[in-house]
Design a protein around this motif. Structure first.
Motif, PDB file in Angstrom:
ATOM      1  N   GLU A 661       1.008  -1.365  -0.096  1.00  0.00           N
ATOM      2  CA  GLU A 661      -0.229  -0.027  -0.034  1.00  0.00           C
ATOM      3  C   GLU A 661       0.878   1.096  -0.053  1.00  0.00           C
ATOM      4  N   GLU A 662       1.982   1.156   0.721  1.00  0.00           N
ATOM      5  CA  GLU A 662       2.895   2.254   0.794  1.00  0.00           C
ATOM      6  C   GLU A 662       3.479   2.694  -0.537  1.00  0.00           C
ATOM      7  N   LYS A 665       0.759   3.714  -2.565  1.00  0.00           N
ATOM      8  CA  LYS A 665       0.464   5.264  -2.283  1.00  0.00           C
ATOM      9  C   LYS A 665       1.823   6.142  -2.904  1.00  0.00           C
ATOM     10  N   LYS A 666       2.860   5.696  -2.871  1.00  0.00           N
ATOM     11  CA  LYS A 666       4.123   6.415  -3.338  1.00  0.00           C
ATOM     12  C   LYS A 666       3.724   6.566  -5.103  1.00  0.00           C
ATOM     13  N   LEU A 668       1.069   6.140  -6.518  1.00  0.00           N
ATOM     14  CA  LEU A 668       0.006   7.156  -6.842  1.00  0.00           C
ATOM     15  C   LEU A 668       0.176   8.692  -6.533  1.00  0.00           C
ATOM     16  N   GLU A 669       1.216   8.831  -5.585  1.00  0.00           N
ATOM     17  CA  GLU A 669       1.571  10.074  -5.290  1.00  0.00           C
ATOM     18  C   GLU A 669       2.497  10.618  -6.571  1.00  0.00           C
TER      19      GLU A 669
END
Length: 969
Positions: A661-662, A665-666, A668-669
């Protein structure tokens, strides 16, 4: 009559008939008697027996009584007896049934066996329901009762009202349905409120109370029949809160109409009836000795205010009512009661609850409430005075609950108020000489009374609700626990009380205190990573939570375990991994090893399964039967419902899932960053494109305008060409004057109207000239006639001057005709010039117009314009000449009339002269005859006499001379 004496209690000889036989005879008499008096006596007897022998009268006489209502409408007395009898059969009130006994056996032998009160009431209810159901089987019976209510006679109207009320009590839904579909049914019942007899009006209020229960359709009809106006008038007439039972009945009816009925609430607000409620709450300085009825009335009035601003209403409706209550001063009046002395406790409690809902969610009302001060020395804010009551364990429980609700409503969606409360706890704002709200909350938070702990915890939690700034500000609060020790933060002190079991034991180890502190901590650290870090920074907190969750405790402690699991789950979900020892992964591992994921989720789910949780989730007001039931807050139940699912998912996720997920998330960021860059670029390009589009649109519109202008010019040029061609073709076909006129109007488009008008004027002048010539010809003929006639008379010399004036007039007319001919000639020349211009324009239509030719055309047009002006002037002068001619003609007409009169006079004189001449001729004839006779006589006498020829010749000569003289005359 002996029969009726026996029925009514008189003594009669012989064996007495049983009750059933008596009732049977009375029913037969009602059905068969032809005399109204006999039927009336029988119905009166049935009425007297209807309470004692309720079953027998109901089973045998109901049908006959209904027939009486239908057939004997003209006699009000028998109608009243019949209605009273039916009421006795249907009514179930205990006071009406105090003489009830067991049914009579068929043999007639019976005993007055008293039954227990409950059994007697149950039997009475069963009989009332049975007879009511039998009565309303035919809906026409209800319609019949409604029609009888139109009778003004007291003995008919009053029992009819009571009967219909009893029917509604026993079978409300069915009777409401019948009345609803009955034409003008509700309107007839509303007329009862206008009855001048208070008994009927008061019973009408009771009837409308039963009619409007749980029926929104009837409630709307009653409201739109001016019920609010009438009820408020009655309340005012009866003395408002100081009134009697009638005021209470009016208030109960108003509650029926407004509760859970948004349409009626809106109608009540729009009708400005809220403003009329303000005088109800005016209390004096001396509030001692309140009567029980006044307390009841004021309690219902406060409930009526709460109905209008209840949290269950739509937000828009409540907000508008709150605004109206502030504007009309109703809120100010309630706050006056709140701070008054001597007010009964239950009224004070209900007033606090009412003020709570009036200010809930309304920023203006909340600000006003914050400014209210209690009449003390020195003055203290009303909030502080109320909080003092809340944390005082000697105050009544319901009052403390009301104060808590008021504080919650004051902070609901009020970030300004939340900041003011938290500011009283900060070191820079603490005033040692005064008591603040923050000090009272802290005192209640750590007092020995568990109820004070819970109330203070919930109140402080509401000061932090959905306000991240105040959550961070509250971390700055420092408390001095004891002398010689450094101060600790408020958060630390709360966790210390939870974790130090020996101190909890000394405080009673109450579940209520721990639940309150856990709710405060969960609200505090929720969605606040900084607060989570502060909480985890204390090394004792996490071991305490895991120990509480993992232990197998009693039923009461399971709720505390669930709240501890919720608090630990919040620490995982909102953890920013700033503490190395308590990262998300390490906390999950700790749960997995010490507690177990399944066990953790099970303990977490116990919160929502608790009975008190469901009760608290229903409405915002904290309503509890006993202090021990105060465990959950309404806003906290929303938080639990929101966090339970996300915490469960967060606990079940593994470290690999977290890493994924991290990474996601990264990614996605990064993707979001790239997308944002592209979005920014696209926005810039969109702005440029939009600007270019606007420029293109502007240029397109300008181009379209220019194209339209060019098209219009081309069409005008083509139109002029077509007009010139048409003129050229028409010149060869039409007459010269008409062609010239058309060419002139087409060349000089701007003066076409003026030339047309000029032509019309010339044509009109021509017609007038012709008319004048005709009239002059007629006058000339008349004058010649007069002249020929007058020349024969003797007055010719008098008419010489008039003839000269006529000759002058004729010469003027001839000169005017000459001028008109000259104008015609000039007009012909003008039309020739226009034709020449049109021919030149037609010859130049194949090519572009030369500037010199255009100048020449313009000069010619100017000349035509000046010529037109000259023609206008001449036309004006001709008009003036025409007026002069009209005047001269009128003078000539008057002269002709005078001459005609003189001619008539001359003719009369001529006739008279002829008559005189005839007389003379007659005389001459007589003389001739006499002369002839004398001549004969002379001849006979021998005298010489002239010959007749000579005499005839003389006579002829004399006659000729006389004729000449007459002619000359």
């Amino acid at each position: 009559m002996n029969f009726f004496r026996g029925v009514m209690g008189g003594q009669a000889a012989g064996p007495q008939p049983s009750g059933a036989e008596t009732i049977q005879k009375l029913c037969d008499r009602v059905a068969s008697s032809t005399l109204l008096e006999d039927r009336r006596d029988a119905v009166r007897a049935l009425k007297s027996l209807s309470k004692k022998y309720r079953m027998e009268v109901g089973t045998q006489a109901m049908e006959h009584l209904i027939n009486i209502l239908q057939t004997d409408r003209s006699d009000s007395e028998i109608l009243g007896y019949a209605l009273d009898t039916l009421y006795n059969l249907i009514c179930n009130d205990e006071e009406e049934e105090q003489d009830a006994v067991t049914p009579i056996p068929a043999s007639g032998k019976h005993k007055n066996v008293s039954m227990p009160d409950e059994a007697m009431q149950k039997q009475s209810d069963d009989l009332g329901a049975q007879f009511t159901e039998q009565f309303i089987q035919d809906p026409e019976h209800i319609t019949l009762i409604l029609s009888l209510l139109e009778e003004f006679d007291f003995h008919v109207r009053w029992p009819g009202v009571k009967l219909l009320t009893a029917l509604l009590k026993n079978q409300g839904v069915q009777v409401q349905g019948i009345i609803l579909v009955s034409p003008m049914g509700v309107s007839r019942l509303m007329d009862l409120l206008a009855d001048s007899r208070e008994v009927i009006r008061n019973d009408g209020l009771l009837l409308l109370q039963q009619l409007t229960k749980s029926n929104a359709a009837i409630q709307k009809i009653v409201a739109f029949e001016s019920a609010f106006e009438r009820l408020l008038d009655i309340i005012t007439e009866e003395g408002s809160s100081d009134g009697g039972i009638v005021v209470e009945d009016c208030l109960l009816l108003l509650l029926n109409l407004l509760k859970n009925n948004s349409s009626n609430q809106n109608f009540f607000k729009e009708g400005s009836y809220i403003q009329r409620m303000k005088p109800w709450f005016e209390v004096g300085d001396d509030n001692s000795g309140w009567s029980a009825q006044k307390v009841t009335n004021l309690h219902l009035m406060l409930q009526l205010v709460r109905v209008m601003v209840s949290p269950v209403n739509s937000p828009g409706a409540s907000a508008s009512c709150q605004k109206s209550m502030y504007q009309c001063g109703l809120l100010q009046q309630l706050c006056t009661i709140l701070m008054a002395t001597g007010v009964p406790a239950d009224i004070l409690t209900e007033t606090i609850n009412t003020v709570s809902e009036v200010i809930r969610g309304s920023q203006v009302n909340q600000d006003y409430f914050a400014s209210v001060n209690a009449p003390s020395n020195p003055p203290r804010p009303a909030i502080v005075v109320l909080l003092m009551s809340m944390v005082n364990e000697r105050q009544p429980f319901v009052l403390r609950c009301a104060v808590l609700y008021c504080f919650q409503c004051f902070l609901y969606k009020n970030q300004k108020g939340q900041g003011e409360i938290v500011a009283t706890l900060l070191p820079s704002t603490i005033d040692a000489n005064s008591i603040s709200a923050g000090q009272l909350l802290c005192g209640g938070l750590f007092s020995a009374d568990s109820l004070s702990n819970w109330c203070a915890s919930v109140a402080l939690a509401h000061a932090l609700q959905d306000n991240l700034t105040q959550k961070e500000q509250l971390l700055r609060v420092q408390l001095a626990t004891s002398l010689g020790k450094p101060p600790v933060s408020l958060l630390q002190q709360c966790t210390n009380i939870l974790s130090q079991g020996d101190k909890i034991d000394r405080r009673g180890s109450k579940v209520q205190t721990r639940v309150g502190l856990l709710m405060l901590l969960c609200t505090w650290i929720n969605n606040c990573p900084i607060a989570v870090t502060h909480f985890l920074h204390n090394q004792e907190n996490v071991p305490f939570l895991t120990a509480q969750i993992s232990e197998n405790l009693g039923e009461d402690e399971r709720l505390v375990q669930g709240l501890c699991a919720l608090l630990l789950g919040i620490c995982i979900f909102y953890n920013d991994n700033s503490l190395e020892n308590y990262t998300k992964d390490k906390l999950k591992q700790l749960i997995e090893k010490r507690i177990g994921k399944e066990n953790f989720v099970e303990k977490l789910g116990f919160i929502t399964k608790h009975e008190l949780y469901s009760r608290a989730a229903q409405k915002p007001q904290p309503v509890f039967l006993s202090p021990e039931q105060m465990l959950f807050d309404h806003e906290f139940t929303k938080l639990v419902k929101e966090l339970e699912g996300v915490i469960t998912k967060a606990v079940h996720k593994s470290s690999e899932d977290e890493k994924k997920e991290e990474d996601v998330k990264k990614t996605l960021e990064q993707h979001d960053n790239i997308v944002m860059q592209y979005k920014d670029l696209i926005r810039e390009q969109d702005a440029q494109i939009q600007e270019l589009k606007e420029q293109v649109a502007t240029m397109t519109s300008q181009s379209e305008q220019m194209q339209t202008t060019v098209t219009q010019q081309l069409s005008q040029i083509q139109q002029h060409k077509d007009q010139y061609n048409i003129v050229k073709l028409k010149l060869g076909k039409d007459s010269q004057s008409q062609a010239n006129s058309q060419a002139d109007s087409q060349v000089n488009g701007l003066q076409t109207e003026e030339l047309s008008q000029l032509r019309e004027d010339l044509e009109e002048l021509r017609q007038q000239h012709t008319l004048l010539q005709t009239q002059l010809s007629d006058k000339d003929a008349l004058i010649n006639t007069l002249r020929s006639e007058t020349t024969e008379g003797s007055a010719a010399s008098d008419n010489t001057e008039r003839l000269k004036e006529l000759d002058a007039l004729r010469s003027q007319v001839h000169s005017q005709a000459t001028e008109i001919d000259q104008m015609k000639t000039e007009r012909q020349e003008l039309l020739r010039k226009a034709e020449a211009v049109s021919s030149e324009a037609a010859s130049s239509s194949d090519g572009s117009l030369d500037a010199a030719k255009m100048a020449e055309v313009e000069s010619r047009l100017a000349a035509q314009t000046s010529e037109t002006e000259r023609l206008k002037e001449e036309s004006k002068s001709l008009s003036k000449s025409r007026v002069d001619l009209d005047q001269q003609l009128a003078a000539a007409t008057s002269t002709a009339a005078i001459l005609q009169t003189e001619k008539a006079q001359l003719q009369t004189e001529v006739q008279e002269s002829k008559k005189e001449q005839d007389d003379l001729l007659m005389l001459l004839a007589d003389q001739d005859q006499k002369i002839h006779s004398l001549k004969l006589k002379l001849k006979a006498l021998g005298q010489p006499v002239d010959d007749e020829d000579d005499l005839d010749a003389r006579d002829q000569t004399d006659d000729d001379e006389e004729d000449d003289d007459e002619d000359e005359d």
